[in-house]
Design a protein around this motif. Structure first.
Motif, PDB file in Angstrom:
ATOM      1  N   UNK A 189      41.665  34.265  48.411  1.00 27.81           N
ATOM      2  CA  UNK A 189      41.246  33.102  47.115  1.00 27.81           C
ATOM      3  C   UNK A 189      39.437  34.205  46.481  1.00 27.81           C
ATOM      4  N   UNK A 190      38.435  34.847  47.010  1.00 31.42           N
ATOM      5  CA  UNK A 190      37.282  35.785  46.815  1.00 31.42           C
ATOM      6  C   UNK A 190      38.500  37.101  45.799  1.00 31.42           C
ATOM      7  N   UNK A 191      39.808  38.229  46.682  1.00 29.51           N
ATOM      8  CA  UNK A 191      40.367  38.614  46.175  1.00 29.51           C
ATOM      9  C   UNK A 191      41.292  38.585  45.186  1.00 29.51           C
ATOM     10  N   UNK A 192      42.273  37.486  44.638  1.00 27.87           N
ATOM     11  CA  UNK A 192      42.063  37.038  43.385  1.00 27.87           C
ATOM     12  C   UNK A 192      41.786  37.332  42.549  1.00 27.87           C
ATOM     13  N   UNK A 193      41.012  36.277  42.370  1.00 28.08           N
ATOM     14  CA  UNK A 193      40.020  35.841  41.852  1.00 28.08           C
ATOM     15  C   UNK A 193      38.872  37.286  41.023  1.00 28.08           C
ATOM     16  N   UNK A 194      38.727  37.972  42.112  1.00 25.29           N
ATOM     17  CA  UNK A 194      37.628  38.995  41.854  1.00 25.29           C
ATOM     18  C   UNK A 194      38.986  39.742  40.582  1.00 25.29           C
TER      19      UNK A 194
ATOM     20  N   UNK B 182      41.722  39.242  39.167  1.00 21.76           N
ATOM     21  CA  UNK B 182      42.450  38.574  37.452  1.00 21.76           C
ATOM     22  C   UNK B 182      40.110  38.892  36.661  1.00 21.76           C
ATOM     23  N   UNK B 183      39.777  38.653  37.339  1.00 24.68           N
ATOM     24  CA  UNK B 183      38.192  38.815  36.681  1.00 24.68           C
ATOM     25  C   UNK B 183      38.176  40.572  36.131  1.00 24.68           C
ATOM     26  N   UNK B 184      38.744  41.694  36.754  1.00 29.05           N
ATOM     27  CA  UNK B 184      38.320  42.779  36.472  1.00 29.05           C
ATOM     28  C   UNK B 184      39.428  43.057  35.643  1.00 29.05           C
ATOM     29  N   UNK B 185      40.806  42.932  35.793  1.00 30.08           N
ATOM     30  CA  UNK B 185      41.466  43.048  34.915  1.00 30.08           C
ATOM     31  C   UNK B 185      41.199  42.389  32.935  1.00 30.08           C
ATOM     32  N   UNK B 186      40.996  41.178  33.586  1.00 30.64           N
ATOM     33  CA  UNK B 186      40.724  40.376  31.975  1.00 30.64           C
ATOM     34  C   UNK B 186      39.495  41.578  31.395  1.00 30.64           C
TER      35      UNK B 186
ATOM     36  N   UNK C  13      49.344  36.803  40.879  1.00 32.23           N
ATOM     37  CA  UNK C  13      47.574  35.774  41.340  1.00 32.23           C
ATOM     38  C   UNK C  13      47.889  34.119  41.935  1.00 32.23           C
ATOM     39  N   UNK C  14      47.814  33.853  40.819  1.00 33.88           N
ATOM     40  CA  UNK C  14      48.163  32.520  40.867  1.00 33.88           C
ATOM     41  C   UNK C  14      49.489  32.172  41.538  1.00 33.88           C
ATOM     42  N   UNK C  15      50.776  32.160  41.638  1.00 35.33           N
ATOM     43  CA  UNK C  15      51.373  31.694  43.003  1.00 35.33           C
ATOM     44  C   UNK C  15      50.754  32.312  44.520  1.00 35.33           C
TER      45      UNK C  15
END
Length: 222
Positions: free
Chosen positions: A2-7, A9-13, A36-38
C-alpha cells in the motif's frame, strides 16, 4: 504494498505536473495509477494484464491516442521488454541492457516505418548510454535540486551544472546524427509491412518456441 503504491502514484503525479503535464507524462501517470489501483484491490496481474489495463485506461481517457505515434511506440516498447524478459534471467547487467535495446529497436522499427519516422542504426547504442544517464542522474537530480532551489537558492548552481551536461549531450547527439547512420526511407507496401511485423514477433518469441529462423526469413522477404 500500500505504501509503495501510494508513494509511486504521488511521485508520478508530481513529476507529471513538474514536467508540464505533456501527453507522454499523462499516459505514464495514468498507466501507473491504473495498475497501482488494481494491485491495491489484491488482484494478481501478469504482463498481459498490466498492458491491458493500461491500454484500456488510456483509451478511455483519450480515444484519439491511437492516432499518435507515441502511443504505439510506448506500448510496443513495453511489450518488447516483457517478451525478452525470459531470456535475461541469470544474465549479467550488460548482456541484459544490450539485448533489451536490440529487442526494443527491432520492435519499434515497424512502428517508425508506419509513421514515416527516421530510424538510426546508432539508436540502440545511444539509448544504452543515455537512458541510464537521464533515468538515474539527470531527471532525479533535476527534480531534487529544482525543489531545493525554491528554499535554498544556492542549490540552483547544481541546475546550472545539469544544464551544461545537457548541452554536452546535445552536442553528442548532433555528432551521432552527422555520422549518417539513419536507415534510408524505403517504399513499402502493406503486405511487406505485415511480413515485417510477423518476422519481428517471431524473433521476440519466448524460449521454447522455435520460430526464429522463419522470422529471419520473413524479415528478409519483407
Amino acid at each position: 504494498m500500500l505504501a509503495g503504491a501510494v508513494a509511486g502514484v504521488a511521485v508520478a503525479v508530481l513529476y507529471a505536473l513538474v514536467s508540464g503535464f505533456g501527453l507522454p507524462a499523462q499516459r505514464a501517470m495514468v498507466m501507473l495509477c491504473s495498475v497501482s489501483l488494481y494491485l491495491l484491490l489484491r488482484r494478481r496481474l501478469d504482463s498481459a494484464g498490466v498492458l491491458g489495463i493500461a491500454l484500456a485506461t488510456i483509451l478511455l481517457f483519450d480515444p484519439r491516442a491511437v492516432l499518435d505515434a507515441g502511443f504505439w511506440l510506448s506500448f510496443v516498447a513495453v511489450t518488447a521488454i516483457f517478451a525478452v524478459r525470459p531470456w535475461l534471467r541469470a544474465r549479467g547487467w550488460l548482456y541484459q541492457a544490450v539485448i533489451l535495446q536490440l529487442a526494443i529497436s527491432l520492435a519499434l522499427y515497424p512502428v517508425a516505418l508506419a509513421f514515416n519516422m527516421p530510424t538510426s542504426l546508432a539508436g540502440p547504442l545511444v539509448n544504452l548510454l543515455l537512458i541510464p544517464l537521464f533515468g538515474v542522474l539527470i531527471v532525479p537530480a533535476g527534480l531534487v535540486f529544482g525543489v531545493l532551489a525554491l528554499v535554498f537558492p544556492a542549490a540552483g548552481s547544481a541546475l546550472t551544472l545539469l544544464a551544461q551536461l545537457l548541452a554536452q549531450v546535445q552536442l553528442l547527439l548532433g555528432g551521432v546524427a552527422a555520422l549518417g547512420t539513419f536507415v534510408p526511407a524505403l517504399a513499402w507496401s502493406l503486405p511487406a509491412w505485415l511480413l515485417l511485423c510477423l518476422g519481428v514477433g517471431m524473433l521476440l518469441a519466448p524460449p521454447g518456441v522455435r520460430v526464429r529462423t522463419p522470422g529471419i526469413l520473413l524479415l528478409l522477404a519483407a
